[in-house]
Scaffold this motif. Structure first.
Motif, PDB file in Angstrom:
ATOM      1  N   LEU A  97      -7.393   8.180  -7.397  1.00 41.39           N
ATOM      2  CA  LEU A  97      -8.517   8.966  -7.891  1.00 41.39           C
ATOM      3  C   LEU A  97      -8.582  10.278  -7.130  1.00 41.39           C
ATOM      4  N   LYS A  98      -9.171  11.265  -7.755  1.00 39.48           N
ATOM      5  CA  LYS A  98      -9.413  12.535  -7.079  1.00 39.48           C
ATOM      6  C   LYS A  98     -10.906  12.774  -7.057  1.00 39.48           C
ATOM      7  N   ALA A  99     -11.455  12.907  -5.848  1.00 42.94           N
ATOM      8  CA  ALA A  99     -12.893  13.124  -5.726  1.00 42.94           C
ATOM      9  C   ALA A  99     -13.279  14.483  -6.296  1.00 42.94           C
ATOM     10  N   VAL A 100     -14.334  14.498  -7.094  1.00 40.43           N
ATOM     11  CA  VAL A 100     -14.840  15.746  -7.667  1.00 40.43           C
ATOM     12  C   VAL A 100     -15.953  16.255  -6.766  1.00 40.43           C
ATOM     13  N   PRO A 101     -15.846  17.458  -6.216  1.00 37.12           N
ATOM     14  CA  PRO A 101     -16.902  17.971  -5.329  1.00 37.12           C
ATOM     15  C   PRO A 101     -18.211  18.163  -6.093  1.00 37.12           C
ATOM     16  N   ARG A 102     -19.322  18.046  -5.376  1.00 38.28           N
ATOM     17  CA  ARG A 102     -20.636  18.211  -6.021  1.00 38.28           C
ATOM     18  C   ARG A 102     -20.795  19.607  -6.589  1.00 38.28           C
ATOM     19  N   PHE A 103     -20.204  20.599  -5.910  1.00 36.06           N
ATOM     20  CA  PHE A 103     -20.292  21.982  -6.385  1.00 36.06           C
ATOM     21  C   PHE A 103     -18.874  22.541  -6.509  1.00 36.06           C
ATOM     22  N   PRO A 104     -18.177  22.208  -7.601  1.00 35.56           N
ATOM     23  CA  PRO A 104     -16.781  22.606  -7.731  1.00 35.56           C
ATOM     24  C   PRO A 104     -16.611  24.108  -7.864  1.00 35.56           C
ATOM     25  N   GLU A 105     -15.465  24.581  -7.329  1.00 38.16           N
ATOM     26  CA  GLU A 105     -15.121  25.990  -7.474  1.00 38.16           C
ATOM     27  C   GLU A 105     -14.785  26.271  -8.935  1.00 38.16           C
ATOM     28  N   ARG A 130       0.868  -1.174   0.000  1.00 39.68           N
ATOM     29  CA  ARG A 130       0.000   0.000   0.000  1.00 39.68           C
ATOM     30  C   ARG A 130       0.908   1.229   0.000  1.00 39.68           C
ATOM     31  N   ILE A 131       0.931   1.921  -1.139  1.00 40.60           N
ATOM     32  CA  ILE A 131       1.808   3.071  -1.339  1.00 40.60           C
ATOM     33  C   ILE A 131       0.923   4.210  -1.820  1.00 40.60           C
ATOM     34  N   HIS A 132       0.600   5.120  -0.924  1.00 43.80           N
ATOM     35  CA  HIS A 132      -0.430   6.125  -1.201  1.00 43.80           C
ATOM     36  C   HIS A 132       0.143   7.540  -1.203  1.00 43.80           C
ATOM     37  N   GLY A 133      -0.286   8.317  -2.161  1.00 40.19           N
ATOM     38  CA  GLY A 133       0.048   9.742  -2.191  1.00 40.19           C
ATOM     39  C   GLY A 133       0.897  10.145  -3.371  1.00 40.19           C
ATOM     40  N   LEU A 134       1.704   9.224  -3.890  1.00 42.69           N
ATOM     41  CA  LEU A 134       2.597   9.541  -4.998  1.00 42.69           C
ATOM     42  C   LEU A 134       2.544   8.433  -6.039  1.00 42.69           C
ATOM     43  N   ILE A 135       2.672   8.803  -7.281  1.00 45.99           N
ATOM     44  CA  ILE A 135       2.782   7.792  -8.325  1.00 45.99           C
ATOM     45  C   ILE A 135       4.166   7.144  -8.214  1.00 45.99           C
ATOM     46  N   THR A 136       4.243   5.827  -8.431  1.00 50.74           N
ATOM     47  CA  THR A 136       5.516   5.113  -8.323  1.00 50.74           C
ATOM     48  C   THR A 136       5.682   4.156  -9.500  1.00 50.74           C
ATOM     49  N   ASN A 137       6.852   3.538  -9.560  1.00 50.76           N
ATOM     50  CA  ASN A 137       7.137   2.530 -10.601  1.00 50.76           C
ATOM     51  C   ASN A 137       6.792   1.121 -10.125  1.00 50.76           C
ATOM     52  N   ARG A 138       5.991   1.002  -9.065  1.00 53.23           N
ATOM     53  CA  ARG A 138       5.687  -0.289  -8.461  1.00 53.23           C
ATOM     54  C   ARG A 138       5.135  -1.306  -9.468  1.00 53.23           C
ATOM     55  N   GLN A 139       4.125  -0.903 -10.269  1.00 57.63           N
ATOM     56  CA  GLN A 139       3.503  -1.852 -11.187  1.00 57.63           C
ATOM     57  C   GLN A 139       4.474  -2.302 -12.268  1.00 57.63           C
ATOM     58  N   LEU A 140       5.321  -1.399 -12.730  1.00 59.58           N
ATOM     59  CA  LEU A 140       6.348  -1.777 -13.708  1.00 59.58           C
ATOM     60  C   LEU A 140       7.262  -2.856 -13.140  1.00 59.58           C
ATOM     61  N   LEU A 141       7.667  -2.700 -11.885  1.00 62.11           N
ATOM     62  CA  LEU A 141       8.548  -3.677 -11.258  1.00 62.11           C
ATOM     63  C   LEU A 141       7.870  -5.040 -11.153  1.00 62.11           C
ATOM     64  N   GLY A 173      -8.108  13.537   2.272  1.00 62.84           N
ATOM     65  CA  GLY A 173      -8.702  14.722   1.679  1.00 62.84           C
ATOM     66  C   GLY A 173      -9.493  14.319   0.437  1.00 62.84           C
ATOM     67  N   ASP A 174      -9.199  14.966  -0.699  1.00 68.08           N
ATOM     68  CA  ASP A 174      -9.898  14.603  -1.931  1.00 68.08           C
ATOM     69  C   ASP A 174      -9.169  13.519  -2.718  1.00 68.08           C
ATOM     70  N   LEU A 175      -8.026  13.029  -2.197  1.00 68.32           N
ATOM     71  CA  LEU A 175      -7.293  11.939  -2.833  1.00 68.32           C
ATOM     72  C   LEU A 175      -7.842  10.600  -2.343  1.00 68.32           C
ATOM     73  N   VAL A 176      -8.196   9.729  -3.265  1.00 68.47           N
ATOM     74  CA  VAL A 176      -8.714   8.405  -2.903  1.00 68.47           C
ATOM     75  C   VAL A 176      -7.803   7.356  -3.543  1.00 68.47           C
ATOM     76  N   GLU A 177      -7.212   6.494  -2.709  1.00 63.74           N
ATOM     77  CA  GLU A 177      -6.318   5.436  -3.179  1.00 63.74           C
ATOM     78  C   GLU A 177      -7.050   4.102  -3.057  1.00 63.74           C
ATOM     79  N   VAL A 178      -7.117   3.363  -4.159  1.00 63.80           N
ATOM     80  CA  VAL A 178      -7.829   2.085  -4.179  1.00 63.80           C
ATOM     81  C   VAL A 178      -6.857   0.988  -4.610  1.00 63.80           C
ATOM     82  N   ASP A 179      -6.678  -0.033  -3.771  1.00 64.31           N
ATOM     83  CA  ASP A 179      -5.790  -1.153  -4.051  1.00 64.31           C
ATOM     84  C   ASP A 179      -6.605  -2.421  -4.223  1.00 64.31           C
ATOM     85  N   SER A 180      -6.199  -3.257  -5.183  1.00 65.91           N
ATOM     86  CA  SER A 180      -6.865  -4.544  -5.374  1.00 65.91           C
ATOM     87  C   SER A 180      -5.922  -5.479  -6.114  1.00 65.91           C
TER      88      SER A 180
END
Length: 610
Positions: free
Chosen positions: A524-532, A395-406, A510-517
């Motif tokens: 993913l980034k959650a889109v607010p119902r009423f975006p600025e 579980r590596i959350h917050g940054l994109i990594t080369n994990r899947q390539l490895l 926050g608005d960052l959603v990390e999903v592992d399977s």
């Protein structure tokens, strides 16, 4: 006897050295830059001294400041780790002049091998096979490899296949070498296509004993920097191994080497040629430790104290594979990532040498390597399977990594057959597409589970006119999913996908959603119902993909460019990154100049479409 050791480094290697020192009862002193004030290596050391500033040139590359820190903290020895000042003879001399023990080879040995041009001449005289050196000013035959004389790690290195691009590649290599090592000197060699990068670990004491402690295969590289390393090499057997060990031992003896070091070769078939001697501990040293049952850092310290090596090196057993986990995007020209690493957990029966933990801030000033993940097993196939499974379950959350390539490399048939070489990544297609829809559905269900009034989900209706929906961004793509909030669970969602039940683990920051399977991991980034309302960029605007320094502006205002034309070059995380035009057209605005600092998202130029 060493009582207190200052570690002139940071991150993963500093923690690695601290671990051995704790086992030996040696106190440790960490040094740290301002961005590293809360780093794990600072907390784990017995003492810590601040090096004011942020960039390497302000902090970890200041020899006098580090020696001063050692004296202030009462250290009696200095270990340089790798990178930074680890192969700087003047730093070693300053340490010794201050009356401190230098944990490394003699400064003269460092100096002799510090120039790759001089080192090749020295090795040729010692009977070690070498490739011919080509003068960059008179190169006529291609392909060639441009290399920095004063350093390694892929910096200042370029492959050039034809004369047309040689001048630009040479200038770029010199610029990067100057930035990384303070020396712009480069040289050229004939490029060996489909060759392997194989190296021999050496360990030598002050009493004349030299160990050739097995070989490592380090052929899978990106940007000429290793990302997969293993011991032993699947390509080295019998006579080749004997000749490699003999050449490495001759190289060490010819310069009176002491301590741990590595002699690197290019291997093609049964022929090999000298590359360089790294007069320090290597990043990939753990695979040798696991296969030979030794602690190389402990031996570095003991040799510095005058200990003798046994006459015979320990025999190898089993197989070890290491991968370097980077915060970078392999699908986007290996673009490095910086920011907060919210979660970092790698499970399984593996060795994890990391410089980070949950909540670590990944700075733009240093190399983006997060950790080395290493697996050991009786066979190569078993080690590869164990390592791939551990990475896939991480579980590596917050940054994109080369994990899947490895993971994909470790499960690749050619890799499992041992069919690797330095062009491996270019030869195999590791692009992967992920359907984000089930990940977004899992994220929506988990989100609904946290929004309840009593036992009822928020938004529950006795008579429902329509299903609730949620929106997410997957990269730049907006995804909308419908869901049933009464079927929601809080952080683990099991979806029935075409009759196959699949678990999805969801974490939110926050608005960052990390999903592992088991199908992969998606951010993913959650889109607010009423975006600025957002500020619209001008058509054709090119923005900075990361913070960095402009080292070259390649176009002028008013120039006509094609899509893919280089607009400028940014330096970030010790590497150069080309910024290209997204579309054909005219450069109507050029908003940066050489040496300017930019932030991620800054508009650099505008190319008005033709």
């Amino acid at each position: 006897m060493i009582k207190t050791l200052l570690i002139a480094n940071r991150g993963e290697i500093a923690r690695r050295i601290i671990r051995t020192c704790k086992a030996l009862g040696i106190r440790t002193v960490a040094v740290y830059s301002d961005p590293d004030a809360n780093a794990p290596h600072v907390r784990e050391a017995d003492f810590a001294v601040n090096l004011p500033g942020a960039t390497p040139s302000e902090t970890y590359l200041r020899a006098g400041l580090i020696v001063e820190a050692a004296t202030k903290a009462g250290a009696d020895a200095v270990h340089p780790g790798y990178g930074f000042l680890s192969e700087n003879a003047d730093f070693a001399r300053k340490v010794q002049a201050a009356g401190l023990t230098w944990v490394g080879p003699e400064p003269d040995s460092i100096e002799t091998m510090g120039s790759k041009v001089a080192a090749k001449k020295r090795m040729a005289a010692a009977g070690v096979p070498t490739l011919p050196e080509l003068d960059p000013e008179t190169v006529t035959e291609f392909p060639v490899l441009i290399k920095a004389s004063a350093g390694g790690g892929g910096r200042g290195m370029r492959i050039v296949r034809e004369k047309a691009g040689f001048a630009d590649a040479l200038a770029s290599a010199r610029r990067e070498a100057e930035s990384a090592f303070g020396d712009p000197t480069v040289f050229c060699e004939p490029l060996l296509e489909h060759a392997r990068h194989v190296e021999v670990q050496i360990l030598a004491d002050t009493h004349g004993t030299v160990w050739a402690l097995g070989e490592r295969e380090c052929s899978i590289q990106r940007r000429h920097q290793k990302i997969v390393e293993e011991a032993p090499s699947p390509a080295v057997t019998g006579d080749v191994r004997k000749r490699l060990f003999a050449a490495a031992t001759a190289a060490a003896e010819s310069i009176g080497y002491v301590g741990a070091g590595t002699v690197e070769f290019m291997l093609k078939g049964e022929d090999f040629h000298f590359l360089e001697v790294n007069t320090r501990l290597q990043v990939e040293h753990p695979v040798t430790e696991l296969v030979h049952g030794v602690d190389l850092v402990e031996w570095q310290l003991r040799i510095a104290e005058g200990a003798k090596l046994p006459l015979e090196a320990p025999e190898p057993r089993g197989h070890a594979i290491e991968v370097r986990l980077y915060a970078e995007d392999p699908a986007n020209d290996w673009r490095p990532a910086s920011g907060t690493l919210h979660r970092f957990h790698v499970p399984g029966d593996i060795r994890l040498d990391s410089g980070v933990e949950d909540g670590s801030e990944i700075s733009v000033f240093y190399d983006p390597m997060l950790a080395k993940v290493i697996a050991y097993a009786p066979t190569r196939a078993a080690a590869a399977r164990k390592l791939a499974t551990a990475l896939e379950s991480a579980r590596i959350h917050g940054l994109i990594t080369n994990r899947q390539l490895l993971v994909d490399i470790l499960r690749n048939d050619a890799f499992l057959d041992g069919d690797t070489h330095t062009g491996f990544l270019a030869e195999h297609d590791f692009t992967r597409t992920v359907d984000p829809q089930p990940f977004a559905l899992a994220a929506a269900l988990a989100q609904a589970a946290t929004r309840r009034i009593g036992t009822l989900p928020l938004g529950w209706r006795n008579v429902r006119s329509q299903q609730p929906t949620a929106k997410f961004l997957f990269g730049d793509t907006e995804i909308e999913v419908e869901y049933d909030p009464e079927q929601a669970t809080e952080d683990t969602v099991i979806l029935d996908l075409d009759g196959v039940k699949t678990p999805f683990r969801v974490a939110r920051y926050g608005d960052l959603v990390e999903v592992d399977s088991p199908r992969g991991s998606v951010s993913l980034k959650a889109v607010p119902r009423f975006p600025e309302p957002e500020t619209k960029l001008a058509p054709g605007a090119t923005i900075a993909p990361m913070p960095g320094t402009v080292v070259r502006v390649s176009v002028n205002q008013g120039d006509h460019v094609e899509a893919g034309t280089e607009l400028l070059v940014l330096e970030a995380m010790k590497m150069e990154h080309r910024v290209l035009a997204n579309n054909a057209g005219t450069v109507t605005e050029l908003l940066v100049e050489k040496a300017q600092q930019v932030n991620a998202g800054d508009v650099l130029a505008v190319v008005e479409e033709s």
